[in-house]
Design a protein around this motif. Structure first.
Motif, PDB file in Angstrom:
ATOM      1  N   SER A 117       0.651  -1.257   0.215  1.00  0.00           N
ATOM      2  CA  SER A 117      -0.017  -0.024  -0.019  1.00  0.00           C
ATOM      3  C   SER A 117       1.009   1.243  -0.051  1.00  0.00           C
ATOM      4  N   ARG A 118       1.974   1.279   0.426  1.00  0.00           N
ATOM      5  CA  ARG A 118       2.875   2.445   0.833  1.00  0.00           C
ATOM      6  C   ARG A 118       3.838   2.485  -0.593  1.00  0.00           C
ATOM      7  N   LEU A 119       4.441   1.393  -0.692  1.00  0.00           N
ATOM      8  CA  LEU A 119       5.345   1.649  -1.940  1.00  0.00           C
ATOM      9  C   LEU A 119       4.870   1.422  -3.399  1.00  0.00           C
ATOM     10  N   GLY A 120       3.784   1.029  -3.427  1.00  0.00           N
ATOM     11  CA  GLY A 120       2.943   0.977  -4.768  1.00  0.00           C
ATOM     12  C   GLY A 120       2.676   2.432  -5.386  1.00  0.00           C
ATOM     13  N   LYS A 121       2.552   3.050  -4.527  1.00  0.00           N
ATOM     14  CA  LYS A 121       2.263   4.401  -4.968  1.00  0.00           C
ATOM     15  C   LYS A 121       3.905   4.916  -5.502  1.00  0.00           C
ATOM     16  N   ARG A 122       5.079   4.664  -5.020  1.00  0.00           N
ATOM     17  CA  ARG A 122       6.234   4.685  -5.345  1.00  0.00           C
ATOM     18  C   ARG A 122       6.483   4.385  -6.868  1.00  0.00           C
ATOM     19  N   LEU A 123       6.226   3.199  -6.983  1.00  0.00           N
ATOM     20  CA  LEU A 123       6.355   2.441  -8.385  1.00  0.00           C
ATOM     21  C   LEU A 123       5.537   3.026  -9.248  1.00  0.00           C
ATOM     22  N   ARG A 124       4.368   3.523  -8.862  1.00  0.00           N
ATOM     23  CA  ARG A 124       3.354   4.128 -10.054  1.00  0.00           C
ATOM     24  C   ARG A 124       4.141   5.560 -10.467  1.00  0.00           C
ATOM     25  N   ALA A 125       4.542   6.112  -9.390  1.00  0.00           N
ATOM     26  CA  ALA A 125       5.196   7.726  -9.598  1.00  0.00           C
ATOM     27  C   ALA A 125       6.384   7.575 -10.315  1.00  0.00           C
ATOM     28  N   LEU A 126       7.269   6.317 -10.158  1.00  0.00           N
ATOM     29  CA  LEU A 126       8.294   6.231 -11.213  1.00  0.00           C
ATOM     30  C   LEU A 126       8.108   5.571 -12.474  1.00  0.00           C
ATOM     31  N   GLY A 127       6.809   4.940 -12.674  1.00  0.00           N
ATOM     32  CA  GLY A 127       6.620   4.169 -13.758  1.00  0.00           C
ATOM     33  C   GLY A 127       7.309   2.906 -13.836  1.00  0.00           C
ATOM     34  N   LEU A 128       7.480   2.438 -12.758  1.00  0.00           N
ATOM     35  CA  LEU A 128       8.050   0.845 -12.707  1.00  0.00           C
ATOM     36  C   LEU A 128       7.041  -0.195 -12.518  1.00  0.00           C
ATOM     37  N   LYS A 129       7.325  -1.153 -13.317  1.00  0.00           N
ATOM     38  CA  LYS A 129       6.404  -2.221 -13.627  1.00  0.00           C
ATOM     39  C   LYS A 129       6.447  -3.385 -12.345  1.00  0.00           C
ATOM     40  N   ASP A 130       7.254  -3.246 -11.733  1.00  0.00           N
ATOM     41  CA  ASP A 130       7.421  -4.586 -10.793  1.00  0.00           C
ATOM     42  C   ASP A 130       8.239  -4.159  -9.489  1.00  0.00           C
ATOM     43  N   TYR A 131       8.228  -4.767  -8.539  1.00  0.00           N
ATOM     44  CA  TYR A 131       9.137  -4.431  -7.275  1.00  0.00           C
ATOM     45  C   TYR A 131      10.542  -4.864  -7.571  1.00  0.00           C
ATOM     46  N   ALA A 132      10.941  -5.922  -8.427  1.00  0.00           N
ATOM     47  CA  ALA A 132      12.254  -6.038  -8.687  1.00  0.00           C
ATOM     48  C   ALA A 132      13.033  -4.942  -9.220  1.00  0.00           C
ATOM     49  N   SER A 133      12.298  -4.386 -10.094  1.00  0.00           N
ATOM     50  CA  SER A 133      13.026  -3.169 -10.692  1.00  0.00           C
ATOM     51  C   SER A 133      13.163  -1.818  -9.577  1.00  0.00           C
ATOM     52  N   TYR A 134      12.090  -1.834  -8.741  1.00  0.00           N
ATOM     53  CA  TYR A 134      12.305  -0.931  -7.696  1.00  0.00           C
ATOM     54  C   TYR A 134      13.250  -1.113  -6.720  1.00  0.00           C
TER      55      TYR A 134
END
Length: 292
Positions: A45-62
């Motif tokens: 819930s908290r990091l999903g926003k960061r992935l979307r803001a950065l345009g990343l597709k998955d947690y591995a990329s993050y």
């Protein structure tokens, strides 16, 4: 088949076990915070926003980003997102009653004798704790502006530090401020703001408690409440010792309702009230980082 946890539309994916473990390791290594088991949904819930803001597709990329040399700024964002910030004015009010009745009167006399008084609100969140201390001080001393008294407020979360500097809070914050003390805030569009004389008492700084402390001098009072509970037992002990070394003789340490400082042979601190500790006036000056 892949081990990556994709982030579908809406960001409903959760990190897999390996990814959660890596996120937990990065959080611990850079902030000392222990991510308890079973927190996958919170991380999502908290990091999903960061992935979307950065345009990343998955947690591995993050994870690849936050573990890289180029990811320093995003690591700060990650720590900010995963840090719990719960506070309000006059929280655990027994501490502020102790300030008024016991702690501050001799310190005000010390300041009136021309000496400085220094107070630290460590893990200050959005600043309501530091401003509560300032309210009590101002209520007790009409000559406060003439005295050399300063409050340092620090937090690891840069967003919280900035909110403290702005000192603008939701109007609901008034619910925790006693009626007699509400004169220390004024209504403004968007909420209520702490009055300027109190704002001048408090300096806000970003600080990671697990890194070097660049302060000079020792403190007469340290508040660190409901912060150390997020650290490992070993790191908790180190922090208690560092706080003790940062206290002036006779200094006071206020901790959270779920926290206890071990009073063993390795500390000079003594119990001085509910989750309140004090160094003897005869304690020798300790070494360590200083602030003034």
């Amino acid at each position: 088949m892949t081990n990556m946890s994709p982030l579908p539309i809406g960001g409903t994916a959760t990190p897999n076990e390996a990814e959660l473990g890596t996120i937990a390791r990065v959080l611990y290594e850079h902030a000392g915070i222990v991510l308890a088991p079973g927190k996958a949904s919170m991380v999502q819930s908290r990091l999903g926003k960061r992935l979307r803001a950065l345009g990343l597709k998955d947690y591995a990329s993050y994870i690849k980003l936050v573990t890289s040399d180029a990811g320093q700024e995003e690591r700060r964002e990650m720590i900010s997102a995963l840090t719990t910030n719960v506070t309000n004015f006059f929280r655990e009010n027994h501490h502020f009653e102790t300030l008024r009745s016991t702690t501050l009167p001799p310190l005000l006399e010390k300041a009136r004798a021309g000496k400085k008084v220094r107070i630290w609100s460590a893990g200050c969140s959005n600043g309501q704790e530091a401003f509560t201390i300032a309210m009590v001080l101002s209520d007790m001393a009409q000559d406060l502006a003439k005295l050399d008294i300063r409050i340092l407020a620090t937090d690891i979360d840069p967003r919280m530090v900035e909110r403290g500097r702005e000192s603008l809070y939701d109007v609901g914050a008034l619910n925790s401020i006693p009626q007699a003390m509400q004169r220390f805030v004024k209504p403004e569009p968007g909420g209520v703001r702490v009055i300027e004389p109190l704002r001048q008492l408090v300096s806000f700084k970003e600080l990671n408690l697990h890194q070097n402390w660049p302060m000079k001098g020792q403190f007469d009072i340290i508040f660190c409440r409901n912060v150390v509970i997020y650290f490992s037992p070993e790191d908790q002990l180190k922090l208690w010792r560092r706080f003790e070394a940062q206290l002036a003789p006779g200094g006071w340490l206020f901790v959270g309702h779920s926290e206890r400082v071990p009073l063993d042979g390795n500390t000079a601190l003594t119990t001085a009230g509910i989750t309140t500790y004090r160094l003897p006036e005869t304690a020798g000056l300790n070494g360590g980082p200083k602030w003034h």
